[in-house]
Design a protein around this motif. Structure first.
Motif, mmCIF file in Angstrom:
data_model
loop_
_atom_site.group_PDB
_atom_site.id
_atom_site.type_symbol
_atom_site.label_atom_id
_atom_site.label_comp_id
_atom_site.label_asym_id
_atom_site.label_seq_id
_atom_site.Cartn_x
_atom_site.Cartn_y
_atom_site.Cartn_z
ATOM 1 N N GLN A 9 0.828 -1.362 -0.026
ATOM 2 C CA GLN A 9 0.139 0.075 -0.185
ATOM 3 C C GLN A 9 0.909 1.283 -0.062
ATOM 4 N N ALA A 10 0.217 2.325 -0.494
ATOM 5 C CA ALA A 10 1.075 3.679 -0.625
ATOM 6 C C ALA A 10 1.596 4.093 0.890
ATOM 7 N N ASP A 11 0.884 3.758 1.844
ATOM 8 C CA ASP A 11 1.274 4.473 3.043
ATOM 9 C C ASP A 11 2.333 3.239 3.595
ATOM 10 N N GLU A 12 2.331 2.115 3.244
ATOM 11 C CA GLU A 12 3.156 1.209 3.757
ATOM 12 C C GLU A 12 4.796 1.246 3.019
ATOM 13 N N LYS A 13 4.810 1.654 1.991
ATOM 14 C CA LYS A 13 5.902 1.683 1.014
ATOM 15 C C LYS A 13 7.008 2.365 1.751
ATOM 16 N N PRO A 14 6.878 3.538 2.081
ATOM 17 C CA PRO A 14 8.098 4.110 2.758
ATOM 18 C C PRO A 14 8.630 3.302 4.279
ATOM 19 N N LEU A 15 7.710 2.736 4.731
ATOM 20 C CA LEU A 15 7.935 2.167 5.890
ATOM 21 C C LEU A 15 8.945 0.674 5.480
ATOM 22 N N ILE A 16 8.404 0.013 4.344
ATOM 23 C CA ILE A 16 9.316 -1.108 4.035
ATOM 24 C C ILE A 16 10.439 -0.509 3.544
ATOM 25 N N GLN A 17 10.769 0.357 2.885
ATOM 26 C CA GLN A 17 12.097 0.830 2.351
ATOM 27 C C GLN A 17 12.821 1.328 3.591
ATOM 28 N N GLN A 18 12.449 2.001 4.499
ATOM 29 C CA GLN A 18 13.201 2.336 5.592
ATOM 30 C C GLN A 18 13.668 1.147 6.400
ATOM 31 N N ALA A 19 12.823 0.064 6.458
ATOM 32 C CA ALA A 19 13.155 -0.859 7.400
ATOM 33 C C ALA A 19 14.327 -1.761 6.637
ATOM 34 N N PHE A 20 14.440 -1.764 5.362
ATOM 35 C CA PHE A 20 15.237 -2.661 4.526
ATOM 36 C C PHE A 20 16.556 -1.994 4.530
ATOM 37 N N ARG A 21 16.529 -0.515 4.599
ATOM 38 C CA ARG A 21 17.649 0.194 4.284
ATOM 39 C C ARG A 21 18.810 -0.099 5.148
ATOM 40 N N GLY A 22 20.072 -0.534 4.393
ATOM 41 C CA GLY A 22 21.253 -0.931 4.995
ATOM 42 C C GLY A 22 21.309 -2.558 5.196
ATOM 43 N N HIS A 23 20.458 -3.278 4.708
ATOM 44 C CA HIS A 23 20.331 -4.605 4.752
ATOM 45 C C HIS A 23 20.020 -5.239 3.177
ATOM 46 N N HIS A 24 18.928 -4.857 2.472
ATOM 47 C CA HIS A 24 18.791 -5.395 1.282
ATOM 48 C C HIS A 24 18.277 -4.338 0.416
ATOM 49 N N GLU A 25 18.202 -4.399 -0.843
ATOM 50 C CA GLU A 25 17.270 -3.483 -1.557
ATOM 51 C C GLU A 25 15.812 -4.188 -1.476
ATOM 52 N N VAL A 26 14.897 -3.512 -1.827
ATOM 53 C CA VAL A 26 13.505 -3.894 -1.912
ATOM 54 C C VAL A 26 12.743 -3.324 -3.072
ATOM 55 N N ARG A 27 12.057 -4.061 -3.738
ATOM 56 C CA ARG A 27 11.388 -3.472 -4.952
ATOM 57 C C ARG A 27 9.857 -3.649 -4.516
ATOM 58 N N CYS A 28 9.089 -2.520 -4.493
ATOM 59 C CA CYS A 28 7.764 -2.566 -3.932
ATOM 60 C C CYS A 28 6.776 -2.573 -5.025
ATOM 61 N N LEU A 29 5.703 -3.332 -5.149
ATOM 62 C CA LEU A 29 4.776 -3.580 -6.206
ATOM 63 C C LEU A 29 3.228 -3.503 -5.659
ATOM 64 N N ASP A 30 2.384 -2.674 -6.246
ATOM 65 C CA ASP A 30 1.226 -2.384 -5.726
ATOM 66 C C ASP A 30 0.116 -3.633 -5.977
ATOM 67 N N VAL A 31 0.654 -4.290 -7.071
ATOM 68 C CA VAL A 31 -0.128 -5.649 -7.476
ATOM 69 C C VAL A 31 0.102 -6.644 -6.412
ATOM 70 N N PHE A 32 -1.118 -7.604 -6.468
ATOM 71 C CA PHE A 32 -1.104 -8.631 -5.412
ATOM 72 C C PHE A 32 -0.713 -9.882 -6.158
ATOM 73 N N LEU A 33 -0.037 -10.808 -5.274
ATOM 74 C CA LEU A 33 0.444 -11.884 -5.811
ATOM 75 C C LEU A 33 -0.917 -13.043 -6.077
ATOM 76 N N ASN A 34 -0.734 -13.450 -7.322
ATOM 77 C CA ASN A 34 -1.680 -14.509 -7.586
ATOM 78 C C ASN A 34 -1.273 -15.130 -8.959
ATOM 79 N N GLU A 35 -1.856 -16.006 -9.683
ATOM 80 C CA GLU A 35 -1.561 -16.891 -10.560
ATOM 81 C C GLU A 35 -1.105 -16.009 -11.844
ATOM 82 N N ASP A 36 -1.765 -14.782 -12.054
ATOM 83 C CA ASP A 36 -1.147 -13.859 -13.164
ATOM 84 C C ASP A 36 -0.105 -13.115 -13.001
ATOM 85 N N THR A 37 0.247 -12.823 -11.688
ATOM 86 C CA THR A 37 1.336 -12.130 -11.290
ATOM 87 C C THR A 37 2.440 -12.761 -11.011
ATOM 88 N N ALA A 38 2.299 -14.055 -10.415
ATOM 89 C CA ALA A 38 3.479 -14.766 -10.008
ATOM 90 C C ALA A 38 4.673 -14.972 -10.994
#
Length: 331
Positions: A9-38
């Protein structure tokens, strides 16, 4: 290493990016995981998913074929994951076993009070400068009975608030919570709880044993003027049976933050599309029903804890450690 996070979610993205900073790169997608997006996950050893991800055997096989070896789900519930298939494919699965129970408990109370005091209808009226009180009469909750189905951390938090309201407390669970006992809760069979409660709230996990815990018989056992709240999992309530009872004019109010067929609907903008789900379309037409889009957990406190736990799960996987969050260990 770069991690792929689905359903961010848009509000969640900066929290995820900040939390992973210094550990790993993270690519955030707003699409949900299913058989089409897998297939998007091809080449990513580690992915993170949201609560509405579809992680059945077919999707897991696509992920495994693309090189995914670890899935870090950003939720407590994991009924959407085929754990046996994951184990067969040699995939590590981790979840968030704990986050702020107050976020969900407080939102359950928000729903209860919204339907009891007709807040949505009142707000809509005043926006149109209609200040009549007709149809807005609620009830004091002090002295009435709250029935809590599931008295774990969230149920306990809900019970503390109910105790503050001065309510009689009934509980049902496979294991009794001593804190709830100290607050004055009496544990009773489910049928008695439903028959005597003015407010029924659900705080149990969804599993085969709890699927449609509130079925047609359970709904008929409740008081005609009871309030029903579900901020746990949609599959706990037989929604078709609930609609039938609402059509019969029963219940003072129903507050739902979850819906058993919410996948593919909740968290998405469907305002310009025809809703093909007749049950949901009927449900939202009742004036005594409030439906929200699985947002009970959605506070900066809870989401922050979820994200931090997700980072720890990934770091543990990389280091070969195992925590209480691991559902399927590294093979």
């Amino acid at each position: 290493m770069e991690i792929l996070a689905f359903g961010v979610q848009a509000d969640e993205k900066p929290l995820i990016q900040q939390a992973f900073r210094g550990h790993h790169e993270v690519r955030c997608l707003d699409v949900f995981l299913n058989e089409d997006t897998a297939p998007i996950a091809a080449g990513y050893e580690v992915i993170s998913t949201s609560v509405n991800a579809e992680l059945g055997a077919g999707v897991l096989e696509v992920l495994a074929a693309g090189g995914t070896r670890m899935i870090a789900q950003r939720s407590t519930g994991f009924n959407n994951i085929d754990l046996k298939a994951a184990e067969r494919l040699g995939m590590t699965i981790a979840r968030v076993s704990y986050y702020s129970p107050y976020s969900v408990a407080e939102f359950a109370w928000t729903l209860a009070m919204a339907v009891n005091r007709h807040i949505v209808r009142a707000s809509t009226r005043t926006r149109d400068f209609d200040f009549r009180l007709d149809g807005l009469m609620g009830r004091d909750l002090r002295g009435r009975t709250a029935g809590v189905l599931g008295t774990g951390k969230i149920g306990e938090a809900f019970t503390r608030i109910a105790h503050g309201f001065g309510m009689r407390l009934l509980g049902w669970d496979v294991v009794e919570n001593p804190v709830c006992r100290e607050l004055g809760m009496t544990y009773v069979p489910k049928e008695q709880l439903l028959a005597e409660s003015d407010l029924v709230t659900l705080h149990v996990p969804l599993m085969p044993e709890t699927q449609h815990l509130i079925d047609a018989d359970a709904l008929k056992a409740m008081k005609d003027d009871a309030i029903l709240v579900n901020s746990s999992r949609g599959g706990l309530i037989d929604t078709t049976a609930l609609v039938d009872e609402l059509r019969a004019g029963r219940f003072a109010g129903v507050g739902l933050d979850v819906y058993e067929a919410e996948a593919g609907l909740f968290f998405l903008d469907k305002s310009l599309e025809a809703i093909e789900d007749d049950t949901l379309a009927r449900l939202v037409t009742f004036p005594n029903v409030v439906v929200t889009s699985h947002q009970a957990y959605y506070t900066v406190d809870a989401v922050g804890q979820i994200v931090d736990a997700t980072v720890r799960n990934v770091l543990d996987y990389r280091a070969g450690r195992r925590s209480e969050n691991v559902l399927v260990p590294r093979s």
